[in-house]
Design an enzyme around this catalytic site. Structure first.
Site, mmCIF file in Angstrom:
data_model
loop_
_atom_site.group_PDB
_atom_site.id
_atom_site.type_symbol
_atom_site.label_atom_id
_atom_site.label_comp_id
_atom_site.label_asym_id
_atom_site.label_seq_id
_atom_site.Cartn_x
_atom_site.Cartn_y
_atom_site.Cartn_z
ATOM 1 N N LYS A 86 21.939 71.575 22.790
ATOM 2 C CA LYS A 86 22.784 71.454 21.352
ATOM 3 C C LYS A 86 23.818 72.580 21.360
ATOM 4 O O LYS A 86 24.489 72.188 20.444
ATOM 5 C CB LYS A 86 21.663 71.503 20.359
ATOM 6 C CG LYS A 86 21.046 72.931 20.055
ATOM 7 C CD LYS A 86 20.082 72.907 18.981
ATOM 8 C CE LYS A 86 19.469 74.002 18.670
ATOM 9 N NZ LYS A 86 20.458 75.227 18.277
ATOM 10 N N ASP A 87 23.765 73.456 22.107
ATOM 11 C CA ASP A 87 24.925 74.794 21.740
ATOM 12 C C ASP A 87 26.222 74.327 22.632
ATOM 13 O O ASP A 87 27.102 74.882 22.795
ATOM 14 C CB ASP A 87 24.235 76.132 22.035
ATOM 15 C CG ASP A 87 23.045 76.501 21.140
ATOM 16 O OD1 ASP A 87 23.223 76.008 19.977
ATOM 17 O OD2 ASP A 87 22.170 77.139 21.556
ATOM 18 N N ARG A 132 24.845 71.062 9.575
ATOM 19 C CA ARG A 132 23.865 70.251 9.332
ATOM 20 C C ARG A 132 22.513 69.931 8.726
ATOM 21 O O ARG A 132 22.315 69.259 7.785
ATOM 22 C CB ARG A 132 23.496 69.260 10.843
ATOM 23 C CG ARG A 132 22.427 68.190 10.842
ATOM 24 C CD ARG A 132 21.979 68.003 12.282
ATOM 25 N NE ARG A 132 21.349 69.105 12.891
ATOM 26 C CZ ARG A 132 19.893 69.520 12.530
ATOM 27 N NH1 ARG A 132 19.227 68.823 11.844
ATOM 28 N NH2 ARG A 132 19.505 70.419 13.238
ATOM 29 N N ARG A 133 21.866 71.312 8.989
ATOM 30 C CA ARG A 133 20.739 71.563 8.002
ATOM 31 C C ARG A 133 20.671 71.701 6.658
ATOM 32 O O ARG A 133 20.235 71.369 5.796
ATOM 33 C CB ARG A 133 19.992 72.615 9.019
ATOM 34 C CG ARG A 133 19.291 72.459 10.157
ATOM 35 C CD ARG A 133 18.739 73.622 10.715
ATOM 36 N NE ARG A 133 18.246 73.240 12.120
ATOM 37 C CZ ARG A 133 17.932 73.923 13.147
ATOM 38 N NH1 ARG A 133 18.350 75.307 13.063
ATOM 39 N NH2 ARG A 133 17.359 73.658 14.066
ATOM 40 N N ARG A 150 21.859 83.905 10.600
ATOM 41 C CA ARG A 150 22.062 83.786 12.141
ATOM 42 C C ARG A 150 21.011 84.871 12.775
ATOM 43 O O ARG A 150 20.576 85.659 11.971
ATOM 44 C CB ARG A 150 23.571 84.015 12.501
ATOM 45 C CG ARG A 150 24.336 82.973 11.805
ATOM 46 C CD ARG A 150 25.607 82.916 12.775
ATOM 47 N NE ARG A 150 26.502 84.109 12.824
ATOM 48 C CZ ARG A 150 26.704 84.833 13.684
ATOM 49 N NH1 ARG A 150 26.258 84.762 14.841
ATOM 50 N NH2 ARG A 150 27.671 86.004 13.803
ATOM 51 N N ARG A 156 14.844 85.587 12.141
ATOM 52 C CA ARG A 156 14.972 84.638 10.990
ATOM 53 C C ARG A 156 13.773 84.567 10.185
ATOM 54 O O ARG A 156 13.775 84.266 8.973
ATOM 55 C CB ARG A 156 15.622 83.272 11.435
ATOM 56 C CG ARG A 156 17.186 83.464 11.696
ATOM 57 C CD ARG A 156 17.721 82.043 12.146
ATOM 58 N NE ARG A 156 17.417 81.896 13.574
ATOM 59 C CZ ARG A 156 17.684 80.748 14.428
ATOM 60 N NH1 ARG A 156 18.215 79.802 13.424
ATOM 61 N NH2 ARG A 156 17.772 80.856 15.569
ATOM 62 N N CYS A 242 28.827 71.715 16.714
ATOM 63 C CA CYS A 242 27.715 72.580 16.006
ATOM 64 C C CYS A 242 28.341 72.947 14.657
ATOM 65 O O CYS A 242 27.240 73.221 13.817
ATOM 66 C CB CYS A 242 27.074 73.721 16.480
ATOM 67 S SG CYS A 242 28.374 75.078 17.010
#
Length: 310
Positions: A86-87, A132-133, A150, A156, A242
């Site tokens: 995904k990155d 997106r989130r 981040r 996190r 992203c």
């Protein structure tokens, strides 16, 4: 004399765990190959001050989480890169290619840690750095205050236990790989909270025509590969990355067909378009392009253009 393949990855515990996961079945399959690991720091790992990954990527001259690794691959410093797919941008560096995606794919879903979506009070502070989130959260709960964060997964998570945030959104895949699933309060339904294209999958990048490409040819899972290629084809058609709120979920059904559903959501969560389609597993790019075209017909281009202004 054995072959030596130098395997590059990011420095985080999750990145190193992913390399271990990928290498596990290869040691027995290639007893004559010696795999050596090398850590490569990315802009997103070193810069913890810049608030958004889009800004970090701009400074890095590419991607916040893949630019330096691709440069190391092209220069010959390493022979293979193991990415979180995904990155990785949809257009890989010239002279390189992705091998067939390894399987099985980890859980594609996002999760909420700290609370469930329904139990969060009005105005609760929820942490995530992914556009997106942010967009998908606000589409479901416009009252929430979304706080950009981040850093590595444990860091996190600590933001909730220390009381700085009421909850954080993370990928189930990373928590599974780090044995942190007990921290999850809710697994988010991918039919309404579709993941980032490629989420949960590994991307194995090599130089085209290299010894590594020859040795590792034929490894991977064709079904997993079809799913992620459909997702990435859709993202490419939307000229996304992203930093744009595109969700996509590909899976092979009991009917043997490849199914793809996707959403594009405005950053405020007020506008969302969805599309879905099915097709043969041997042509995932066509399916991705068709579903992307449906999204564009419904106004996705306007949503993405407005986001890119900011």
């Amino acid at each position: 004399m054995s072959d030596v393949l130098r395997i590059g990855s990011r420095a985080s515990k999750l990145a190193r765990t992913q390399v271990t996961e990928w290498l596990a079945p290869l040691a027995a399959q290639f007893p004559g190959v010696q795999f050596k690991r090398e850590i490569i720091l990315e802009g997103g790992d070193q810069d913890r001050v810049t608030p958004t990954l889009a800004e970090v990527a701009k400074t890095a001259g590419g991607s916040a989480f893949s630019t330096n690794q691709e440069a190391a691959l092209v220069s010959g410093r390493v022979d293979v890169i193991v990415h979180s797919l995904k990155d990785l941008p949809t257009a890989v560096h010239e002279g390189t290619r992705l091998l067939t995606t390894p399987g099985p794919r980890e859980d594609v879903r996002d999760v909420l840690c700290g609370a469930t979506l329904d139990s969060l009070p009005e105005g609760a502070r929820v942490g995530t750095g992914a556009p997106r989130r942010v967009a998908q959260l606000l589409a479901l709960r416009p009252d929430l205050e979304v706080v950009p964060i981040r850093g590595n997964v444990p860091g996190r998570l600590a933001r909730t236990t220390k009381g700085a945030l009421d909850a954080v959104v993370l990928a189930a895949a990373g928590l599974n790989r780090l044995d942190l699933m007990p921290e999850v309060h809710e697994v988010l339904d991918p039919s309404v909270f579709p993941p980032s294209p490629g989420q949960g999958a590994l991307g194995i990048q090599v130089r085209s025509g290299s010894p590594a490409a020859h040795i590792l040819e034929g490894t991977g899972d064709p079904q997993v590969d079809a799913c992620v290629r459909a997702e990435r084809a859709l993202l490419a058609e939307l000229h996304g990355g992203c930093s744009v709120p595109v969700g996509a979920w590909g899976r092979v059904g009991p009917d043997g067909l490849l199914h793809l559903s996707a959403t594009v959501t405005s950053l405020a969560g007020t506008v969302q378009v969805t599309a879905a389609g099915s097709g043969p597993i041997d042509d995932p790019q066509k399916l991705g392009s068709c579903v992307a075209a449906d999204l564009l017909d419904q106004g996705a281009a306007g949503i993405l253009a407005e986001i890119r202004k900011h």
